[in-house]
Design an enzyme around this catalytic site. Structure first.
Site, PDB file in Angstrom:
ATOM      1  N   TYR A  37      15.134   0.165 -27.514  1.00  0.00           N
ATOM      2  CA  TYR A  37      15.389   1.662 -26.614  1.00  0.00           C
ATOM      3  C   TYR A  37      16.326   1.002 -25.605  1.00  0.00           C
ATOM      4  O   TYR A  37      17.464   1.877 -25.250  1.00  0.00           O
ATOM      5  CB  TYR A  37      14.231   2.171 -26.127  1.00  0.00           C
ATOM      6  CG  TYR A  37      14.231   3.243 -25.248  1.00  0.00           C
ATOM      7  CD1 TYR A  37      14.422   4.451 -25.976  1.00  0.00           C
ATOM      8  CD2 TYR A  37      14.360   3.225 -23.823  1.00  0.00           C
ATOM      9  CE1 TYR A  37      14.397   5.706 -25.244  1.00  0.00           C
ATOM     10  CE2 TYR A  37      14.435   4.535 -23.055  1.00  0.00           C
ATOM     11  CZ  TYR A  37      14.492   5.767 -23.954  1.00  0.00           C
ATOM     12  OH  TYR A  37      14.756   6.809 -22.987  1.00  0.00           O
ATOM     13  N   GLU A 118      -7.855  24.475 -19.010  1.00  0.00           N
ATOM     14  CA  GLU A 118      -7.066  23.051 -18.636  1.00  0.00           C
ATOM     15  C   GLU A 118      -7.767  22.469 -17.357  1.00  0.00           C
ATOM     16  O   GLU A 118      -8.506  22.747 -16.805  1.00  0.00           O
ATOM     17  CB  GLU A 118      -5.806  23.460 -18.409  1.00  0.00           C
ATOM     18  CG  GLU A 118      -4.861  24.433 -19.410  1.00  0.00           C
ATOM     19  CD  GLU A 118      -3.736  24.945 -18.826  1.00  0.00           C
ATOM     20  OE1 GLU A 118      -3.008  24.134 -18.224  1.00  0.00           O
ATOM     21  OE2 GLU A 118      -3.256  26.019 -19.282  1.00  0.00           O
ATOM     22  N   LYS A 120      -7.787  20.519 -14.001  1.00  0.00           N
ATOM     23  CA  LYS A 120      -6.906  20.660 -12.482  1.00  0.00           C
ATOM     24  C   LYS A 120      -6.673  19.071 -12.148  1.00  0.00           C
ATOM     25  O   LYS A 120      -7.731  18.452 -11.549  1.00  0.00           O
ATOM     26  CB  LYS A 120      -7.899  21.384 -11.734  1.00  0.00           C
ATOM     27  CG  LYS A 120      -6.970  21.898 -10.532  1.00  0.00           C
ATOM     28  CD  LYS A 120      -7.993  22.765  -9.904  1.00  0.00           C
ATOM     29  CE  LYS A 120      -7.168  23.227  -8.568  1.00  0.00           C
ATOM     30  NZ  LYS A 120      -6.851  22.233  -7.644  1.00  0.00           N
ATOM     31  N   ASP A 122      -5.507  16.227  -9.692  1.00  0.00           N
ATOM     32  CA  ASP A 122      -5.356  16.135  -8.655  1.00  0.00           C
ATOM     33  C   ASP A 122      -3.861  15.361  -8.271  1.00  0.00           C
ATOM     34  O   ASP A 122      -3.804  14.300  -7.990  1.00  0.00           O
ATOM     35  CB  ASP A 122      -6.393  15.400  -7.954  1.00  0.00           C
ATOM     36  CG  ASP A 122      -6.334  15.424  -6.283  1.00  0.00           C
ATOM     37  OD1 ASP A 122      -5.827  16.076  -5.693  1.00  0.00           O
ATOM     38  OD2 ASP A 122      -7.213  14.649  -5.667  1.00  0.00           O
ATOM     39  N   TYR A 227       2.692  22.663 -17.096  1.00  0.00           N
ATOM     40  CA  TYR A 227       1.633  23.825 -17.598  1.00  0.00           C
ATOM     41  C   TYR A 227       2.008  25.208 -17.589  1.00  0.00           C
ATOM     42  O   TYR A 227       1.297  26.077 -17.792  1.00  0.00           O
ATOM     43  CB  TYR A 227       0.411  23.388 -16.777  1.00  0.00           C
ATOM     44  CG  TYR A 227       0.447  23.403 -15.187  1.00  0.00           C
ATOM     45  CD1 TYR A 227       0.554  22.630 -14.601  1.00  0.00           C
ATOM     46  CD2 TYR A 227       0.387  24.890 -14.724  1.00  0.00           C
ATOM     47  CE1 TYR A 227       0.545  22.695 -13.135  1.00  0.00           C
ATOM     48  CE2 TYR A 227       0.411  24.960 -13.387  1.00  0.00           C
ATOM     49  CZ  TYR A 227       0.745  23.830 -12.387  1.00  0.00           C
ATOM     50  OH  TYR A 227       0.753  23.864 -11.331  1.00  0.00           O
ATOM     51  N   LYS A 298      -7.352  30.337 -17.560  1.00  0.00           N
ATOM     52  CA  LYS A 298      -6.244  31.123 -17.423  1.00  0.00           C
ATOM     53  C   LYS A 298      -6.422  32.285 -18.823  1.00  0.00           C
ATOM     54  O   LYS A 298      -6.829  31.823 -19.898  1.00  0.00           O
ATOM     55  CB  LYS A 298      -4.692  30.941 -17.928  1.00  0.00           C
ATOM     56  CG  LYS A 298      -4.424  29.930 -16.718  1.00  0.00           C
ATOM     57  CD  LYS A 298      -3.186  29.140 -17.025  1.00  0.00           C
ATOM     58  CE  LYS A 298      -2.797  28.135 -15.982  1.00  0.00           C
ATOM     59  NZ  LYS A 298      -1.997  27.105 -16.243  1.00  0.00           N
ATOM     60  N   LYS A 322     -13.815  24.505  -9.383  1.00  0.00           N
ATOM     61  CA  LYS A 322     -13.765  23.092  -8.910  1.00  0.00           C
ATOM     62  C   LYS A 322     -14.943  22.446  -9.118  1.00  0.00           C
ATOM     63  O   LYS A 322     -16.023  23.042  -9.271  1.00  0.00           O
ATOM     64  CB  LYS A 322     -13.547  23.240  -7.365  1.00  0.00           C
ATOM     65  CG  LYS A 322     -12.225  24.032  -6.972  1.00  0.00           C
ATOM     66  CD  LYS A 322     -11.129  23.349  -6.911  1.00  0.00           C
ATOM     67  CE  LYS A 322     -11.044  22.768  -5.378  1.00  0.00           C
ATOM     68  NZ  LYS A 322      -9.762  22.133  -4.834  1.00  0.00           N
ATOM     69  N   CYS A 416      -2.100  -6.464  21.461  1.00  0.00           N
ATOM     70  CA  CYS A 416      -2.648  -7.199  20.206  1.00  0.00           C
ATOM     71  C   CYS A 416      -4.068  -7.555  20.369  1.00  0.00           C
ATOM     72  O   CYS A 416      -4.133  -8.393  21.528  1.00  0.00           O
ATOM     73  CB  CYS A 416      -1.658  -8.139  19.865  1.00  0.00           C
ATOM     74  SG  CYS A 416      -2.570  -9.081  18.398  1.00  0.00           S
ATOM     75  N   CYS A 419      -3.615 -11.734  20.434  1.00  0.00           N
ATOM     76  CA  CYS A 419      -2.816 -12.426  21.338  1.00  0.00           C
ATOM     77  C   CYS A 419      -2.314 -11.710  22.728  1.00  0.00           C
ATOM     78  O   CYS A 419      -1.604 -12.355  23.368  1.00  0.00           O
ATOM     79  CB  CYS A 419      -1.352 -12.753  20.349  1.00  0.00           C
ATOM     80  SG  CYS A 419      -0.260 -11.510  20.073  1.00  0.00           S
ATOM     81  N   CYS A 438       2.278  -5.796  16.222  1.00  0.00           N
ATOM     82  CA  CYS A 438       2.416  -7.105  16.958  1.00  0.00           C
ATOM     83  C   CYS A 438       3.675  -7.961  16.667  1.00  0.00           C
ATOM     84  O   CYS A 438       3.747  -8.516  15.435  1.00  0.00           O
ATOM     85  CB  CYS A 438       1.170  -7.892  16.947  1.00  0.00           C
ATOM     86  SG  CYS A 438       1.258  -9.479  17.803  1.00  0.00           S
ATOM     87  N   CYS A 443       1.656 -15.131  17.092  1.00  0.00           N
ATOM     88  CA  CYS A 443       0.302 -14.420  17.172  1.00  0.00           C
ATOM     89  C   CYS A 443      -0.741 -15.042  16.332  1.00  0.00           C
ATOM     90  O   CYS A 443      -0.467 -15.387  15.177  1.00  0.00           O
ATOM     91  CB  CYS A 443       0.401 -12.797  16.861  1.00  0.00           C
ATOM     92  SG  CYS A 443      -1.226 -12.090  16.619  1.00  0.00           S
TER      93      CYS A 443
END
Ligand SMILES: [Zn+2]
Length: 675
Positions: A37, A118, A120, A122, A227, A298, A322, A416, A419, A438, A443
């Site tokens: 490819y 379908e 859902k 995230d 979708y 749907k 959900k 910090c 230090c 810092c 440090c």
């Protein structure tokens, strides 16, 4: 090859490449090896370089990402991007159906709806606009009316076609996501580089697509599940759309067009079927490569969908059902700040241990000061905690009514914790970092993280010196810097609490064993900002010797494959610090870097040429060959990456471009003099 032949060849290659993209990225059943490819892609790029007038911004060769943008443009969506209402129980789902049926009965509609369920995902919603089959724009959802133009970033995503095989003008809606394993991999790199981590795959997908540099996006393996197909209201009744009678057919059409569509969908005769699908996925949701937070239902029949129309907020024909989230509550005991190797300061919440998603959690990241302010989270608070995408637990809410009376707002330290030097926001590109840093070069906390990095597996690989041991040796002062590791004596260790003669010997032999090492390991171990393992390998391969890297000028460093301006700048900064040069000099008294053969190259290694005009003796093809034989590269257009413009007579716009970008211009004789 003449132009007519090139047109044919380029056309054929694009068709073949598209076919194999679909097999690989859409059907997950590649028929050819990646190498084949890639080599077809190279062949196409070669022809496009030779006949730049036949190149197209939608050619698959342009999926590697173009130049970074200064900022994103705003885009007004042609069709408003609504989102479905949520339901959380079967009763609520049933109510939704009852409302719809009532409306349909009033309209004397005889048929009852069927459904498509379908998953859902995230992720991040993206809106892709095609005109006459060509991708012309991609945008984020934004607030539903206005989003951001992320076309250049989306072009790098191989799960979507740049050109669809039918002359239609449509808007395709999809959800962008990133595989969990890619998140884990990237976070591991970020730990090493001292960068803040991505909390979950959704944040990573969103953060990636809102990257101004498409070349970074191209490396991130973004996936998009398509979708939905939308047509603008003007074209709503067009014949093409009416040919798609159901949601099932719409998804099949998307597949036919070369989009990645989730296979995990189900035709459901009624809501009982839907509930079965829901129950299956509640149990299976963690087995997938992406986060799933519910299912979407749907109405299958397009006619019913259209008849039901919209409420003020959303189409009536769909709803999101959900899953109960994996969340819990616990008490925040302390907020501590951690200093990373690069000096980045990260606030971390220490929690009353609590079980979530199968594991006990006692710490959660608070990301940065802005996030703490946004949550207004305080020590003593009861907080809600989630473990998103199996990764880092995250606090996302605070029960203010349960707050102890005297709880004070957290104040990010100005100095910090290790230090005591003043913390600063540092420049990242042109912007200031969200995190505080810092910047004290001595440090101790940074040193300790630096030492842990130095001995780590990808670095010097000193197995006997684990994190705990380094920490305690650092505390008592027998390891102060990387060189002191190699100066350790048996008597330093023997007799320390927990160490006998045998364990002291083991540590020393493990240190000894690391003394013969490869150049890239040493370079990586030094912990130079932005120099991860792969970058270290690229640099080592190019230069072959440490001294050559140390002395290399900025232009040569930034010309190395895989190394950009940012990395080059960081290397220069590192080596111009006298402490670092004396440290590396000392280290090399103990460490022996195995000789590697410098990769074959030539005098033009790392230089990129653009050729224009008619040269006195060489044809363009011959000039190109000459440059490549000597390790150089050629490119068809002038950019800031171009090292030289090789110009002959009648040079046109490229000469103007080169002058504008202050690219050095040479003639044929000057080129030959370089060799
Ligand atoms: Zn410090």
């Amino acid at each position: 090859m003449n132009k007519q032949e090139a047109v044919k060849k380029i056309g054929e290659l694009r068709v073949i490449l598209e076919r194999h993209r679909v097999l690989y990225h859409v059907h997950d059943s590649p028929e050819i090896d990646d190498e084949i490819y890639d080599s077809l892609m190279k062949e196409l790029a070669k022809f496009e370089k030779e006949f730049p007038e036949l190149d197209s911004p939608l050619s698959p060769t342009h999926r590697v990402g173009g130049d970074p943008l200064p900022k994103f443009q705003k885009v007004t969506h042609e069709v408003k991007q609504w989102s479905f209402d949520n339901v959380f129980s079967f009763e609520e789902l049933k109510d939704w159906e009852d409302r719809n049926i009532k409306i349909l009965e009033k309209m004397d509609s005889a048929s009852l709806p069927t459904y498509v369920a379908e998953l859902k995902i995230d992720g991040l919603k993206v809106v892709l606009t095609y005109e006459n089959g060509k991708l012309i724009r991609a945008a984020t959802r934004g607030n539903g009316e206005v989003g951001e133009d992320i076309t250049e970033n989306i072009k790098t995503v191989r799960a979507i076609p740049l050109i669809i095989p039918e002359d239609v003008s449509i808007t395709v809606i999809g959800e962008a996501w990133i595989k969990k394993k890619d998140l884990v991999k990237l976070n591991k790199e970020r730990v090493k580089e001292g960068l803040p981590l991505y909390a979950n795959t959704r944040n990573l997908a969103a953060g990636t697509l809102r990257q101004l540099d498409p070349r970074i996006v191209a490396t991130r393996n973004i996936q998009i599940f398509a979708y939905d197909i939308e047509v603008s209201p003007m074209e709503f009744s067009n014949k093409w759309k009416r040919n798609i009678g159901t949601q099932e057919e719409e998804l099949e059409t998307l597949e036919k067009y070369g989009f990645l569509v989730s296979k995990d969908r189900k035709f459901c005769k009624n809501l009982e079927d839907v509930q079965k699908f829901y129950n299956t996925w509640i149990n299976k949701k963690n087995t997938q490569d992406y986060g799933i937070d519910g299912i979407v239902i749907k109405i299958n029949e397009r006619k019913i969908w259209d008849a039901l129309g919209y409420t003020a907020k959303t189409p009536r024909a769909g709803v999101a059902y959900k899953f109960p989230a994996e969340v819990t509550t616990t008490k925040l005991l302390r907020i501590v700040v951690q200093v990373g190797r690069t000096g980045a300061i990260t606030p971390v919440a220490e929690l009353e241990p609590v079980l979530i998603a199968g594991s006990t959690v006692s710490r959660a990241t608070l990301h940065n000061e802005d996030e703490i302010k946004r949550l207004d989270v305080r020590v003593g608070d009861t907080v809600s905690l989630r473990k998103a995408g199996d990764v880092i637990p995250e606090i996302f809410g605070v029960f203010k009514e349960l707050r102890p009376k005297n709880a004070k707002a957290f104040v990010m330290p100005t100095h910090c914790p290790s230090c005591n030097s003043k913390l600063e926001r540092i420049k990242v590109g042109k912007e200031l970092s969200a995190a505080l840093y810092c910047v004290n070069k001595s440090c101790p906390a940074k040193h300790l993280e630096g030492l842990i990095h130095f001995v780590s597996k990808k670095g010097m690989n000193i197995e006997g010196l684990g994190e705990k041991i380094i920490e305690s040796f650092h505390d008592i002062g027998i390891i102060t810097d990387a060189v002191s590791i190699y100066r350790l004596k048996k008597s330093d260790i023997e007799g320390l609490e927990g160490f006998g003669e045998k364990s002291a010997e083991n540590i020393l032999s493990s240190i000894n064993g690391s003394k013969n090492t490869q150049l890239y390991r040493f370079l990586y171990a030094l912990g130079i900002r932005h120099v991860g393992e792969q970058t270290a390998k690229d640099i080592a391969k190019h230069f072959g010797a440490f001294d050559a890297i140390r002395k290399a000028p900025l232009e040569e460093l930034s010309g190395v494959e895989g190394v950009g301006e940012k990395v080059a700048q960081s290397l220069i900064e590192f080596f111009s610090d006298s402490r670092n040069s004396s440290l590396t000099k000392e280290l090399l008294k103990y460490i022996n870097i195995e000789k590697v053969k410098k990769s074959p190259g030539g005098k033009l290694k790392g230089r990129t040429f653009v050729i224009t005009g008619t040269l006195p003796t060489l044809s363009r093809e011959e000039a190109k060959e000459l440059i490549e034989k000597n390790g150089g590269k050629t490119s068809s257009s002038v950019s800031s990456k171009t090292s030289y413009l090789l110009a002959g007579e009648n040079a046109g716009s490229k000469l103007t471009d080169a002058k504008k970008l202050k690219v050095k211009i040479v003639n044929e004789a000057e080129l030959k003099a370089m060799l």
